[in-house]
Design a protein around this motif. Structure first.
Motif, short mmCIF file in Angstrom:
data_model
loop_
_atom_site.label_atom_id
_atom_site.label_comp_id
_atom_site.label_asym_id
_atom_site.label_seq_id
_atom_site.Cartn_x
_atom_site.Cartn_y
_atom_site.Cartn_z
N LEU A 141 -8.15 -0.56 -20.27
CA LEU A 141 -8.88 -0.35 -19.02
C LEU A 141 -10.37 -0.63 -19.17
O LEU A 141 -11.00 -1.15 -18.25
CB LEU A 141 -8.69 1.10 -18.54
CG LEU A 141 -7.29 1.49 -18.05
CD1 LEU A 141 -7.28 2.95 -17.60
CD2 LEU A 141 -6.84 0.59 -16.90
N PHE A 142 -10.93 -0.30 -20.32
CA PHE A 142 -12.39 -0.41 -20.46
C PHE A 142 -12.84 -1.78 -20.93
O PHE A 142 -13.99 -2.16 -20.72
CB PHE A 142 -12.91 0.66 -21.43
CG PHE A 142 -14.16 1.34 -20.96
CD1 PHE A 142 -15.41 0.77 -21.17
CD2 PHE A 142 -14.10 2.53 -20.26
CE1 PHE A 142 -16.56 1.40 -20.71
CE2 PHE A 142 -15.24 3.16 -19.81
CZ PHE A 142 -16.48 2.59 -20.03
N ASN A 143 -11.94 -2.55 -21.55
CA ASN A 143 -12.35 -3.87 -22.03
C ASN A 143 -12.83 -4.79 -20.91
O ASN A 143 -13.84 -5.49 -21.08
CB ASN A 143 -11.19 -4.52 -22.79
CG ASN A 143 -11.67 -5.44 -23.89
OD1 ASN A 143 -12.70 -5.20 -24.53
ND2 ASN A 143 -10.94 -6.51 -24.15
N PRO A 144 -12.17 -4.84 -19.74
CA PRO A 144 -12.72 -5.65 -18.64
C PRO A 144 -14.09 -5.17 -18.17
O PRO A 144 -14.93 -5.98 -17.76
CB PRO A 144 -11.67 -5.49 -17.53
CG PRO A 144 -10.40 -5.16 -18.25
CD PRO A 144 -10.83 -4.32 -19.41
N ILE A 145 -14.32 -3.85 -18.22
CA ILE A 145 -15.63 -3.32 -17.83
C ILE A 145 -16.71 -3.80 -18.80
O ILE A 145 -17.81 -4.21 -18.39
CB ILE A 145 -15.59 -1.79 -17.77
CG1 ILE A 145 -14.59 -1.32 -16.71
CG2 ILE A 145 -16.98 -1.22 -17.47
CD1 ILE A 145 -14.39 0.18 -16.65
N LEU A 146 -16.39 -3.76 -20.08
CA LEU A 146 -17.34 -4.24 -21.09
C LEU A 146 -17.57 -5.75 -20.94
O LEU A 146 -18.67 -6.24 -21.19
CB LEU A 146 -16.81 -3.93 -22.49
CG LEU A 146 -16.74 -2.46 -22.88
CD1 LEU A 146 -16.11 -2.28 -24.25
CD2 LEU A 146 -18.11 -1.80 -22.83
#
Length: 246
Positions: A141-146
């Motif tokens: 979930l957080f990889n696209p945000i990063l």
């Protein structure tokens, strides 16, 4: 033979991991904690690296445009496409494999050698699901945000370095950013970041969960997991690029 046994063990582990948590309230609490530790904790290094890389890419593109008849807006265009297509997804994935992956392998491996995982199994807890699933979902979930943060910071880095060094004006740089923009590039990179996030979490978790021995073995498992994760990220990048751009 050992290679295929490892693949079988990995599939068995993922089967245990990808089950409904036994206590949803505890799962959500663990998920938020892992998102903060693995995701929010990685923002600083992502921003610093992306800021400098955006500036470096701007300089490199400008130095390679030696032909005076080449429009200056190509500098902004080259920086944008490099960040969107490759750096902020693949190169950043390799960096996170070292930072996040080693953290996951070490944490789970330490619990294994200290027999904490064995204690969970004795109590009837699905230890693989309890320990790995929150980390896996947090990374995916957080990889696209990063990725978005990296692209934005890299573009800002180019916007700072370009005009300051005089290689491109702010107007030309911004024109390059919006010139012939293809939204599919973003979709393509989002798909890559989801796959990379799964690799970054699952491979180190497998190594940490199956480590045997003491602190020395935990360190070796952490190193091996980072190496294999990096190789798989590059292989996945090659396969996904071939599938979407053939």
């Amino acid at each position: 033979m050992k290679f295929f046994e490892s693949i079988g063990d990995y599939c068995v582990l993922m089967t245990k991991v990808l089950k409904k948590p036994q206590k949803m309230s505890m799962f959500w609490s663990d998920l938020l904690r892992e998102m903060d530790k693995l995701g929010v904790g990685s923002m600083r290094i992502v921003m610093v690296i992306s800021l400098f890389m955006g500036g470096i890419l701007t300089l490199q593109v400008s130095y390679n445009l030696s032909n005076p008849f080449m429009p200056k807006y190509l500098i902004g265009l080259g920086n944008r496409d490099t960040l969107i297509l490759e750096f902020s997804s693949t190169i950043l994935g390799l960096i996170l494999a070292g930072k996040v992956g080693s953290n996951i392998a070490t944490e789970i491996g330490s619990m294994r050698v200290s027999e904490q995982i064995d204690s969970l199994d004795i109590m009837g807890v699905n230890s693989a699901n309890y320990l790995i699933l929150p980390k896996l979902i947090a990374c995916v979930l957080f990889n696209p945000i990063l990725y978005v943060l990296s692209v934005a910071t890299g573009i800002i880095g180019g916007a700072i370095v370009g005009p300051v060094t005089g290689v491109v004006s702010m107007g030309d740089y911004v024109e390059g950013l919006v010139h012939t923009f293809n939204p599919f590039y973003v979709t393509f990179s989002f798909i890559k970041t989801l796959v990379f996030g799964f690799i970054i979490a699952s491979i180190p978790a497998y190594y940490g969960y199956n480590v045997r021995g003491g602190a020395l073995e935990v360190g070796k498992a952490s190193t091996d997991s980072v190496v294999l994760s990096s190789i798989l990220i590059l292989c996945a990048d090659l396969v996904i690029t071939q599938l979407f751009f053939k």
